[in-house]
Design a protein around this motif. Structure first.
Motif, PDB file in Angstrom:
ATOM      1  N   LYS A 160       0.818  -1.211   0.000  1.00 45.61           N
ATOM      2  CA  LYS A 160       0.000   0.000   0.000  1.00 45.61           C
ATOM      3  C   LYS A 160       0.852   1.261   0.000  1.00 45.61           C
ATOM      4  CE  LYS A 160      -3.856  -2.153   2.427  1.00 45.61           C
ATOM      5  NZ  LYS A 160      -4.638  -2.160   3.676  1.00 45.61           N
ATOM      6  N   ARG A 161       2.072   1.162   0.513  1.00 46.74           N
ATOM      7  CA  ARG A 161       2.945   2.347   0.546  1.00 46.74           C
ATOM      8  C   ARG A 161       3.280   2.846  -0.859  1.00 46.74           C
ATOM      9  NH1 ARG A 161       6.251  -1.980   1.547  1.00 46.74           N
ATOM     10  NH2 ARG A 161       7.930  -2.244   0.034  1.00 46.74           N
ATOM     11  N   ALA A 163       1.124   3.490  -3.162  1.00 47.31           N
ATOM     12  CA  ALA A 163       0.032   4.307  -3.708  1.00 47.31           C
ATOM     13  C   ALA A 163       0.512   5.730  -3.937  1.00 47.31           C
ATOM     14  CB  ALA A 163      -1.160   4.294  -2.760  1.00 47.31           C
ATOM     15  N   GLN A 164       0.093   6.294  -5.050  1.00 49.52           N
ATOM     16  CA  GLN A 164       0.490   7.659  -5.374  1.00 49.52           C
ATOM     17  C   GLN A 164      -0.255   8.680  -4.513  1.00 49.52           C
ATOM     18  OE1 GLN A 164       3.154   8.126  -7.733  1.00 49.52           O
ATOM     19  NE2 GLN A 164       3.116   6.018  -6.986  1.00 49.52           N
ATOM     20  N   ASN A 165      -1.462   8.315  -4.053  1.00 50.37           N
ATOM     21  CA  ASN A 165      -2.201   9.125  -3.091  1.00 50.37           C
ATOM     22  C   ASN A 165      -3.103   8.181  -2.305  1.00 50.37           C
ATOM     23  OD1 ASN A 165      -4.957   9.059  -4.308  1.00 50.37           O
ATOM     24  ND2 ASN A 165      -3.924  10.145  -5.987  1.00 50.37           N
ATOM     25  N   PRO A 166      -3.560   8.580  -1.127  1.00 51.16           N
ATOM     26  CA  PRO A 166      -4.345   7.677  -0.277  1.00 51.16           C
ATOM     27  C   PRO A 166      -5.604   7.112  -0.940  1.00 51.16           C
ATOM     28  CG  PRO A 166      -3.637   9.588   0.974  1.00 51.16           C
ATOM     29  CD  PRO A 166      -3.275   9.853  -0.458  1.00 51.16           C
ATOM     30  N   ALA A 167      -6.207   7.849  -1.839  1.00 51.71           N
ATOM     31  CA  ALA A 167      -7.422   7.374  -2.510  1.00 51.71           C
ATOM     32  C   ALA A 167      -7.135   6.183  -3.423  1.00 51.71           C
ATOM     33  CB  ALA A 167      -8.056   8.504  -3.307  1.00 51.71           C
ATOM     34  N   ASP A 168      -5.892   6.053  -3.877  1.00 49.53           N
ATOM     35  CA  ASP A 168      -5.535   4.935  -4.755  1.00 49.53           C
ATOM     36  C   ASP A 168      -5.691   3.586  -4.059  1.00 49.53           C
ATOM     37  OD1 ASP A 168      -5.022   6.634  -6.841  1.00 49.53           O
ATOM     38  OD2 ASP A 168      -2.835   6.580  -6.614  1.00 49.53           O
ATOM     39  N   ARG A 171      -9.290   2.806  -4.391  1.00 48.89           N
ATOM     40  CA  ARG A 171      -9.606   2.495  -5.783  1.00 48.89           C
ATOM     41  C   ARG A 171      -9.132   1.092  -6.148  1.00 48.89           C
ATOM     42  NH1 ARG A 171      -6.854   6.900  -8.852  1.00 48.89           N
ATOM     43  NH2 ARG A 171      -7.519   5.728 -10.665  1.00 48.89           N
TER      44      ARG A 171
END
Length: 183
Positions: A160-161, A163-168, A171
């Protein structure tokens, strides 16, 4: 999954929006993935519990056949279960190191996923996978772990780290929920 682009005007935009993760795999990722698999899948539980179970059966059988006294029987049982449990944990760590050694040469990874599948590109190789390769997935605090079907022992680890932003993270979870069974 084709990553060359093309006309997607006939597709639902929410369902075709790709999500991107960029990460450097670590041994700890694979250890967390294997621990999660051991807790949540029947195959993982069987793998971890088989040795201690066999040790219990062996101690009971041999203690009965040799007419061992109760204290000897109990001490042998405790020591054998402790030793085989330690061995099972060490086995998971060894497996994690071996799995990591396969992906380590690829360096930093970039994974792009949508409803058709995922494309993973490393510094030295890339591959494309359709969701049908995997049957189910599980989520740990730091990872998404994709598990292969009955005939495929494949495990994919998506930290999870990356991810380009938390919403990713949300998604990707939605994409996985649409395409795989959650454990």
């Amino acid at each position: 999954m084709d990553t060359r682009g093309g006309d997607s005007s006939d597709q639902d935009t929410d369902r075709s929006t790709a999500v991107e993760f960029v990460y450097q795999p670590t041994v700890a990722d694979f250890e967390e993935a294997l621990r999660g698999r051991a807790r949540r899948s029947s195959a993982g539980r069987a793998q971890v519990l088989m040795a201690p179970l066999i040790a219990v059966v062996a101690v009971v059988v041999f203690s009965t056949l040799k007419d061992a006294t109760l204290p000897v029987w109990i001490i042998t049982l405790v020591l054998s279960v402790a030793a085989t449990s330690w061995g099972a944990v060490r086995g998971l760590r060894t497996m994690a190191r071996r799995m990591f050694s396969v992906v380590e040469p690829y360096g930093q990874c970039r994974m792009v996923a949508d409803d058709r599948g995922a494309v993973s590109t490393g510094e030295r190789a890339s591959f494309t996978v359709d969701w049908t390769v995997f049957r189910e997935y599980l989520e740990t605090p730091g990872l998404f772990v994709l598990l292969g079907g009955d005939r495929a022992a494949g495990v994919a680890v998506l930290p999870k780290r990356g991810a380009q932003n938390p919403a990713d993270v949300d998604r990707l979870r939605a994409i996985l929920d649409r395409n795989l069974k959650r454990l």
